[in-house]
Design a protein around this motif. Sequence first.
Motif: not given
Length: 488
Positions: A49-54, A117-121, A232-241, A243-250
Amino acid sequence: MTTTAPQGTVAARVSRGLGWGLGGTIAMRVGSVLFGILVARLVAPAEFGVYAVALTVWTILSTLADLGLGADLVRAPDMEPRAPTVASIGLGVSLALGATMALAAEPIAIAFDSPESTDVIRLMAVSIAVFGFTIVPSARLTRAYRQGALFGINGLGLVASVVVALGLIMGGMGAEALACGQIACQSVIAVGLYVITRTVPRLGFDPVLAKDSLAFCLPLAAANLLSWLLLSIDNLIVSRTLGPEQLGLYVLAFNISSWPMSALGAAVRVVALPAFSQASSVQVRNRGLVLCIAPLVAVATLASLGLAAAAVPLVTLVYGERWEPAAAALAGLAVFGGVRVVLDLVATFLVAAGETRAVLVVQVAWVVAMVPAMIVGVTRWGLAGAGWTHVVVVAVVVVPFYLRALATVGVRPGEFLRPAAVPLLAAVPAAVVCGWLAGLGSNRVFTLLGVTVLVLVLYALPLLRWWRARFTQLRRLEPASLPEGTPS
């Protein structure tokens, strides 16, 4: 000045380019999937999920870095006078975007509610800066239908990415290893493009050519940015709604749903852009689009049907039981993945026709509709809501806007939609039977094999003769004319 090449020669180039493009992208997709399977078993969902953000940020900016300059070179009657100016613009844009991504890494990570995710970005920003070197040599290969060469170069990039990433993962790194793999991939591709085209980077600047190029490119660049923002906007919404782990699944589910687009859509696009751009007349160009729709919809529907019906067994058997929740998003995303293949061809056609502003209008409407719909979908129905929201917005908003844009260049809505009726209607009984089988909850291996057999028997085989007839019509279409001096 242009000259018309012999029909057999031009048809052979297009067919060979499509064959290499399709085979190459499938091979690359298989390689990426195998790599993804290894990563899924070596890296925890939270780390992915951290990598998915970057990766989300990188995807948006890498699309903007192209600025539509490659398409401008492919469309140009003679690209060589424009190449130094385009190279300078492209390199300047990619360096600026890379620097911006690195400097803004921390606030971007906080916006995703993922400060880790800062350093990965920042690492991923390096590959953005390298991208600018690839625009001109890649356009040369695309104009010449040299998809075989592009496949070889991208294959080397994938190998470099796998070697670097897996080596660092085994050494104890997590998301940073994947980012370093992406840097290695982009660097190898950049070097390989210049080697295969036997050229070196040439920079220059002609204000007249720059103005003309940017008039075409800026609307396309804005449309491309909005297009990837949509993905990508769906990633942002999923992450904030959720959490990062669910973002990884998505993200995993979205990657699986993108298999048809990654293979079929990418292969068709790189051939369609030069073919539509170099068509001998507007009538031939428009007829070519209409003839493409029927076989393309059939293949895209086949892939979507299989992925949607086999979502649970596919995810669990390939990636492991801990990724099973990703199947909730995959059903809707699989349908969206097939639709994307067709929409991408339409957008490519409009770009070839010079209608970049029309493409931009569609993307603006898409974003305006997607953001509130995605918030509602994710909030009320979780990952499944995110997947099906894409389908609803496309059906209600995007398709009508694209039909209107096509009408402005002479393609009537009915003429465009009629060829898609047969493959779409043929999918209904196959979808019902596959859904029934998937709902039995029996052995997952049996379900996966059963869905595969049913899709082939109930959908692919009955349409085989119909599909071949439509493809034969397309091949008999009057060929395009190639620019004088186009390399083979």
